[in-house]
Scaffold this motif. Structure first.
Motif, PDB file in Angstrom:
ATOM      1  N   LYS A   5      -6.863  20.942  -8.755  1.00  0.00           N
ATOM      2  CA  LYS A   5      -8.189  21.212  -8.211  1.00  0.00           C
ATOM      3  C   LYS A   5      -8.577  22.654  -8.561  1.00  0.00           C
ATOM      4  CE  LYS A   5     -10.729  21.236  -3.895  1.00  0.00           C
ATOM      5  NZ  LYS A   5     -10.646  21.150  -2.446  1.00  0.00           N
ATOM      6  N   PRO A   6      -9.779  22.865  -9.107  1.00  0.00           N
ATOM      7  CA  PRO A   6     -10.184  24.236  -9.429  1.00  0.00           C
ATOM      8  C   PRO A   6     -10.320  25.058  -8.153  1.00  0.00           C
ATOM      9  CG  PRO A   6     -11.993  22.710  -9.765  1.00  0.00           C
ATOM     10  CD  PRO A   6     -10.783  21.889  -9.463  1.00  0.00           C
ATOM     11  N   LYS A   7      -9.951  26.308  -8.226  1.00  0.00           N
ATOM     12  CA  LYS A   7     -10.060  27.184  -7.060  1.00  0.00           C
ATOM     13  C   LYS A   7     -11.522  27.459  -6.759  1.00  0.00           C
ATOM     14  CE  LYS A   7      -5.680  29.486  -7.700  1.00  0.00           C
ATOM     15  NZ  LYS A   7      -4.995  30.765  -7.831  1.00  0.00           N
ATOM     16  N   SER A   8     -11.790  27.767  -5.510  1.00  0.00           N
ATOM     17  CA  SER A   8     -13.157  28.086  -5.126  1.00  0.00           C
ATOM     18  C   SER A   8     -13.166  29.324  -4.253  1.00  0.00           C
ATOM     19  CB  SER A   8     -13.805  26.909  -4.401  1.00  0.00           C
ATOM     20  OG  SER A   8     -13.048  26.542  -3.284  1.00  0.00           O
ATOM     21  N   LEU A   9     -14.303  29.980  -4.226  1.00  0.00           N
ATOM     22  CA  LEU A   9     -14.490  31.204  -3.468  1.00  0.00           C
ATOM     23  C   LEU A   9     -15.674  31.040  -2.523  1.00  0.00           C
ATOM     24  CD1 LEU A   9     -14.240  33.704  -6.451  1.00  0.00           C
ATOM     25  CD2 LEU A   9     -12.461  33.215  -4.785  1.00  0.00           C
ATOM     26  N   ALA A  43     -17.262  27.960  -7.647  1.00  0.00           N
ATOM     27  CA  ALA A  43     -16.031  27.805  -8.420  1.00  0.00           C
ATOM     28  C   ALA A  43     -15.548  29.173  -8.888  1.00  0.00           C
ATOM     29  CB  ALA A  43     -16.278  26.901  -9.622  1.00  0.00           C
ATOM     30  N   ASP A  44     -14.246  29.320  -9.022  1.00  0.00           N
ATOM     31  CA  ASP A  44     -13.645  30.570  -9.469  1.00  0.00           C
ATOM     32  C   ASP A  44     -13.527  30.543 -10.992  1.00  0.00           C
ATOM     33  OD1 ASP A  44     -12.381  32.949  -9.681  1.00  0.00           O
ATOM     34  OD2 ASP A  44     -10.513  32.327  -8.742  1.00  0.00           O
ATOM     35  N   THR A  45     -14.602  30.968 -11.661  1.00  0.00           N
ATOM     36  CA  THR A  45     -14.632  30.999 -13.119  1.00  0.00           C
ATOM     37  C   THR A  45     -14.860  32.434 -13.585  1.00  0.00           C
ATOM     38  OG1 THR A  45     -17.021  30.659 -13.218  1.00  0.00           O
ATOM     39  CG2 THR A  45     -15.637  28.674 -13.192  1.00  0.00           C
ATOM     40  N   ARG A  49     -16.890  35.418 -11.593  1.00  0.00           N
ATOM     41  CA  ARG A  49     -16.210  36.693 -11.327  1.00  0.00           C
ATOM     42  C   ARG A  49     -17.050  37.870 -11.824  1.00  0.00           C
ATOM     43  NH1 ARG A  49     -11.379  37.285  -8.249  1.00  0.00           N
ATOM     44  NH2 ARG A  49     -10.619  35.162  -8.014  1.00  0.00           N
ATOM     45  N   GLU A  63     -11.323  33.595  -0.268  1.00  0.00           N
ATOM     46  CA  GLU A  63     -10.832  32.396  -0.934  1.00  0.00           C
ATOM     47  C   GLU A  63     -11.133  31.203  -0.026  1.00  0.00           C
ATOM     48  OE1 GLU A  63      -6.664  30.659  -2.670  1.00  0.00           O
ATOM     49  OE2 GLU A  63      -7.008  32.819  -2.636  1.00  0.00           O
TER      50      GLU A  63
END
Length: 65
Positions: A5-9, A43-45, A49, A63
Motif C-alpha cells: 500500500k502506498p504511504k500517505s500523509l 499520497a507520499d510521492t 514532497r 504520517e
C-alpha cells in the motif's frame, strides 16, 4: 511487494495564505486545502514532497495510518 500500500500523509493548513507568494497559495490549493485547520490525506510521492517543502511554513504534516 506488488501489493504494498502506498504511504500517505495527512496535511493540515495551520497558517493563513493571506500575504503569501502566489505560487505558495497555489501549492496549498493544489494540496486540497482552503481554510485554516483544513486537512487532506495525500499520497507520499516526490511531487507532493516538493509541494510540502515549498509551503511547509504554513503546513503541519503527519504520517497517516
Amino acid at each position: 511487494m506488488a501489493n504494498a500500500k502506498p504511504k500517505s500523509l495527512k496535511v493540515t493548513l495551520v497558517k493563513s495564505v493571506f500575504g503569501q507568494l502566489k505560487s505558495h497559495r497555489a501549492t496549498v490549493r493544489g494540496l486540497g486545502l482552503r481554510k485554516i485547520r483544513d486537512s487532506a490525506v495525500v499520497a507520499d510521492t516526490p511531487e507532493i514532497r516538493g509541494m510540502l517543502r515549498a509551503s511547509g511554513h504554513m503546513l503541519k504534516v503527519e504520517e497517516a495510518g
